[in-house]
Design a protein around this motif. Structure first.
Motif, PDB file in Angstrom:
ATOM      1  N   LEU A 143       0.720  -1.250   0.052  1.00 38.17           N
ATOM      2  CA  LEU A 143      -0.184  -0.089  -0.007  1.00 38.17           C
ATOM      3  C   LEU A 143       0.707   1.294   0.054  1.00 38.17           C
ATOM      4  CD1 LEU A 143      -2.703  -1.068   2.508  1.00 38.17           C
ATOM      5  CD2 LEU A 143      -3.010  -0.884   0.023  1.00 38.17           C
ATOM      6  N   ARG A 144       2.043   1.247   0.764  1.00 33.27           N
ATOM      7  CA  ARG A 144       2.897   2.441   0.490  1.00 33.27           C
ATOM      8  C   ARG A 144       3.375   2.630  -0.883  1.00 33.27           C
ATOM      9  NH1 ARG A 144       5.595   0.840   5.361  1.00 33.27           N
ATOM     10  NH2 ARG A 144       6.894  -0.619   4.107  1.00 33.27           N
ATOM     11  N   ALA A 145       3.640   1.541  -1.682  1.00 33.92           N
ATOM     12  CA  ALA A 145       3.853   1.707  -2.988  1.00 33.92           C
ATOM     13  C   ALA A 145       2.760   2.413  -3.733  1.00 33.92           C
ATOM     14  CB  ALA A 145       4.243   0.298  -3.478  1.00 33.92           C
ATOM     15  N   PHE A 146       1.603   2.047  -3.286  1.00 27.46           N
ATOM     16  CA  PHE A 146       0.463   2.702  -4.275  1.00 27.46           C
ATOM     17  C   PHE A 146       0.482   4.255  -3.717  1.00 27.46           C
ATOM     18  CE2 PHE A 146      -3.050   0.382  -6.216  1.00 27.46           C
ATOM     19  CZ  PHE A 146      -2.438  -0.818  -6.266  1.00 27.46           C
ATOM     20  N   ILE A 147       0.624   4.466  -2.414  1.00 22.86           N
ATOM     21  CA  ILE A 147       0.790   5.785  -2.120  1.00 22.86           C
ATOM     22  C   ILE A 147       1.751   6.685  -2.909  1.00 22.86           C
ATOM     23  CG2 ILE A 147       1.143   7.499  -0.094  1.00 22.86           C
ATOM     24  CD1 ILE A 147      -1.347   5.855   0.368  1.00 22.86           C
ATOM     25  N   LEU A 148       3.105   5.994  -3.002  1.00 24.36           N
ATOM     26  CA  LEU A 148       4.110   6.620  -3.886  1.00 24.36           C
ATOM     27  C   LEU A 148       3.778   6.994  -5.123  1.00 24.36           C
ATOM     28  CD1 LEU A 148       6.821   7.622  -3.712  1.00 24.36           C
ATOM     29  CD2 LEU A 148       7.666   5.244  -3.956  1.00 24.36           C
ATOM     30  N   LYS A 149       3.124   5.982  -5.778  1.00 21.36           N
ATOM     31  CA  LYS A 149       2.690   6.093  -7.206  1.00 21.36           C
ATOM     32  C   LYS A 149       1.833   7.112  -7.423  1.00 21.36           C
ATOM     33  CE  LYS A 149       4.929   3.641  -9.867  1.00 21.36           C
ATOM     34  NZ  LYS A 149       5.877   4.097 -10.773  1.00 21.36           N
ATOM     35  N   ILE A 150       0.873   7.240  -6.444  1.00 24.41           N
ATOM     36  CA  ILE A 150      -0.075   8.270  -6.738  1.00 24.41           C
ATOM     37  C   ILE A 150       0.356   9.691  -6.602  1.00 24.41           C
ATOM     38  CG2 ILE A 150      -2.266   9.464  -5.547  1.00 24.41           C
ATOM     39  CD1 ILE A 150      -3.145   6.716  -4.614  1.00 24.41           C
ATOM     40  N   SER A 151       1.660   9.846  -5.564  1.00 26.03           N
ATOM     41  CA  SER A 151       2.300  10.980  -5.471  1.00 26.03           C
ATOM     42  C   SER A 151       3.025  11.664  -6.612  1.00 26.03           C
ATOM     43  CB  SER A 151       3.347  10.938  -4.109  1.00 26.03           C
ATOM     44  OG  SER A 151       2.729  10.323  -3.186  1.00 26.03           O
TER      45      SER A 151
END
Lengths: 231, 460
Positions: A143-151
């Motif tokens: 989920l952290r990776a998702f957050i990073l991608k949205i950023s």
């Protein structure tokens, strides 16, 4: 979130909780990154051990929370079909079900036509297991990776026109009218079926962002973008 | 060319994968020293800008130097965007170092994603996080117990507070460390200066003052990044990161979550491995079962062909072999053929009864084979009976019995049963049989050869 022992671990609840928390963070982050609301209302908070931007505006927060609160019991149960949205301050809310196909955060321009859609396709793997101790930290990492991608999605998307609003759509698999009515009565939160104009985007461009597979959840995030945004 | 490879790598990360490439992340990913990673990033930026390819790159820099604030001189370390670089540089009295911190395609609105980028790779390399680092301390060794270290930390931080000179800053924002006079010296300004500055700063890294700095700031470093406004966090984030690396490298980290992380990160790759193994083993099992069944069927067919050839050779020795004992085929040891025979572990019977079943078996196979269709018939079947003979030996003898069965069953039974008489012959006539059985078994061996253990590889 209360701590659950192994005995009373309700698997559906765990997945619903994880998903709802994540989607709340993701919605806030999308609103921040795509500048739907001014930067000033956002503050840095911590989620999954990384800094994320969440809004301070009480009514917006309450709105998103109420949406997810209504949705969580449906997530645990399963079944449902159709596309649901609600109108509240020209915004929508989130409606999730266990057998939901996708959750879509739609950004609309001044004419209420969709400009961008952030599509979260959610499935649950056929064999669900929470046997591993490090499962949740593994999911947290994903989920952290998702957050990073949205950023960093700014790099692949065009700028939005000013004065955008957002709404949320959910595509589910079966008819969920009965469940919806129950929830509406309980939570006093209105839900309506989506209009065609909210769903349909003319000639969209597809930009994949991230995919994750874990023991409890499979999710894919991509963006549908209208070719000409300012027209 | 190794020189060009890293440029392609960075290009792939930044342009194709839309990643944020920090120097720390690059150093772990490519396995190079941090200073080399910084040079790589700088080189990449220069080349891309020269090419003017149109792909927009956003670069952040880490700037450090001395700053005079409120009459006090302090050392400031900040991560700044490119557009703010000159402004920050001009505020510093002395610029100690400037280097590329990260490269990304997207314009970052805040420093959160930079932290996010480094978080996972640092977590997975926690045990050797100072491997590529320029900050080393020989005195830093892992502590024995975590409890003693936490108590000692409190003592040390109080000591440091008391021993700090008035030159210590009173700023509340994160990341501002107390002054270290040794680290401030004249450096050539500009981007090219960063190479020289890094080389010089290396020699000072063994300085104990860094240790005291980190201990003092460790308490503040634990605060969440939400303190202060966005811009100060943007500046202070890198310092916090840097100091956090110091903490890790000196093994002085007291935070519980970091102590927990090494076992977590170790178990995560293990997660993938056992599940992978389980799946592959499950797949292998049904395949093996099928192969074994095929083997048996093939053996039965081969033995059937062989009965005709050995019809006239009464003294032919046949053996029932186990699937694994393929190599023992040619080894004829007439004294103990019973060892090879796993199915009937009995001493050899007298020679007279054995020849009888052999000719008896001869007419049987043809007649059984000539029958067609799968009808229920009453047939005479060769069956083995075990009894104790006059000499007190347990004897297994072939006896015909009538039995109703279908054709396919009969044929199978015939094929398997003809093996038995040959084994009984051998024991009482060792010398004569030695050569003949050898030939027989050799001939049999090729035609009636056990399918080798690797046979299933060819049979696809």
């Amino acid at each position: 979130m209360t701590t659950l022992t192994r005995q009373d671990l309700n698997f559906g609840q765990v997945v619903a909780d994880v998903l709802c928390e994540f989607l709340e963070v993701a919605v806030h982050l999308i609103l921040y990154v795509r500048e739907v609301y001014p930067v000033g209302i956002f503050q840095k908070r911590k989620k999954y051990n990384v800094p994320v931007q969440m809004s301070c505006h009480p009514e917006l927060n309450q709105y998103i929370q109420d949406t997810l609160h209504c949705v969580k019991p449906l997530l645990e149960k399963g079944g449902g079909g159709g596309v649901w949205v609600t109108r509240f301050w020209s915004r929508g809310f989130l409606f999730l079900q266990n057998d939901v196909e996708k959750v879509v955060v739609v950004i609309l321009d001044k004419e209420h036509r969709p400009v961008e859609k952030f599509v979260f396709e959610i499935t649950q793997p056929p064999l669900l297991s929470i046997s591993s101790d490090s499962l949740l930290s593994h999911v947290e990492q994903l989920l952290r990776a998702f957050i990073l991608k949205i950023s960093v999605c700014d790099a692949v998307l065009d700028h939005n026109p000013p004065g955008c609003t957002f709404t949320v759509l959910v595509h589910t698999r079966e008819a969920a009218t009965r469940n919806m009515e129950k929830i509406q009565v309980i939570k006093d939160f209105p839900w309506i079926l989506a209009d065609e104009q909210d769903v349909h985007m003319h000639d969209p461009r597809l930009i994949p962002l991230k995919t994750m597979t874990s023991d409890i959840l499979k999710m894919q995030l991509y963006v549908e973008e209208r070719a000409h945004k300012s027209s | 060319m190794a020189d060009q490879l890293y440029l392609e790598n960075i290009d792939e990360f930044v342009t194709d994968q839309n990643k944020i490439v920090t120097y720390k992340w690059l150093s772990y990913t490519l396995g190079v020293h941090v200073n080399q990673a910084k040079q790589m990033l700088y080189d990449y930026v220069e080349r891309k800008r020269k090419e003017n390819s149109g792909a927009q790159l956003h670069v952040t820099y880490l700037v450090s130097g001395s700053l005079i604030q409120n009459g006090h001189s302090c050392h400031k370390v900040a991560v700044v965007r490119e557009d703010k670089l000159e402004a920050v540089k001009s505020k510093l009295a002395v610029t100690a170092s400037i280097h590329v911190y990260s490269i990304q395609k997207a314009m970052l609105k805040d420093s959160g994603p930079l932290f996010n980028t480094d978080y996972d790779i640092l977590k997975s390399n926690l045990q050797n996080c100072s491997k590529f680092s320029a900050i080393q301390c020989a005195a830093a060794v892992p502590r024995a117990a975590a409890e003693s270290s936490s108590s000692e930390k409190c003592e040390q931080s109080s000591l440091q507070v008391s021993s700090e000179t008035p030159a210590n800053n009173e700023l509340t924002t994160n990341g501002h460390s107390p002054p270290t006079s040794k680290q401030i010296f004249q450096q050539p300004k500009g981007i090219m200066g960063m190479f020289a500055s890094k080389a010089a700063s290396k020699t000072q890294d063994a300085n104990k003052e860094t240790k005291t700095e980190t201990k003092e700031v460790s308490s503040t470093g634990n605060k969440p990044p939400g303190k202060g406004n966005v811009m100060s966090n943007f500046f202070g984030k890198a310092a916090m990161n840097k100091l956090k690396v110091n903490l890790d490298s000196e093994q002085a980290v007291k935070e519980e979550k970091i102590v927990e992380q090494p076992p977590v990160s170790v178990t995560e790759p293990k997660l993938a491995a056992p599940t992978g193994l389980k799946k592959s083993s499950k797949k292998a099992e049904p395949v093996k079962m099928q192969q074994k069944e095929k083997k048996r069927g093939k053996r039965a067919e081969l033995s059937d062909d062989e009965t005709k050839e050995t019809e006239n050779m009464k003294k032919k020795r046949r053996r029932i072999k186990l699937p694994e004992s393929d190599s023992s085929e040619d080894e004829v040891i007439p004294d103990s053929p019973g060892d090879y025979e796993a199915e009937s572990p009995s001493p050899p019977p007298p020679p007279s009864p054995p020849p009888e079943p052999v000719p008896k078996t001869e007419p049987e196979p043809p007649s059984f084979k000539s029958s067609s269709g799968e009808k229920r018939k009453r047939k005479r079947v060769l069956k083995s009976k075990t009894f104790v003979d006059d000499e007190g030996c347990i004897v297994t003898e072939k006896v015909y019995e009538s039995e109703s069965c279908t054709d396919s069953e009969e044929e199978l039974k015939m094929k398997t049963s003809v093996h038995r008489p040959s084994t009984m012959i051998v024991k009482k006539e060792p010398k004569e049989e030695r050569k003949v059985p050898k030939k027989g078994t050799a001939a049999l061996g090729k035609a009636n050869r056990q399918v080798s253990i690797t046979g299933f590889f060819q049979r696809k």
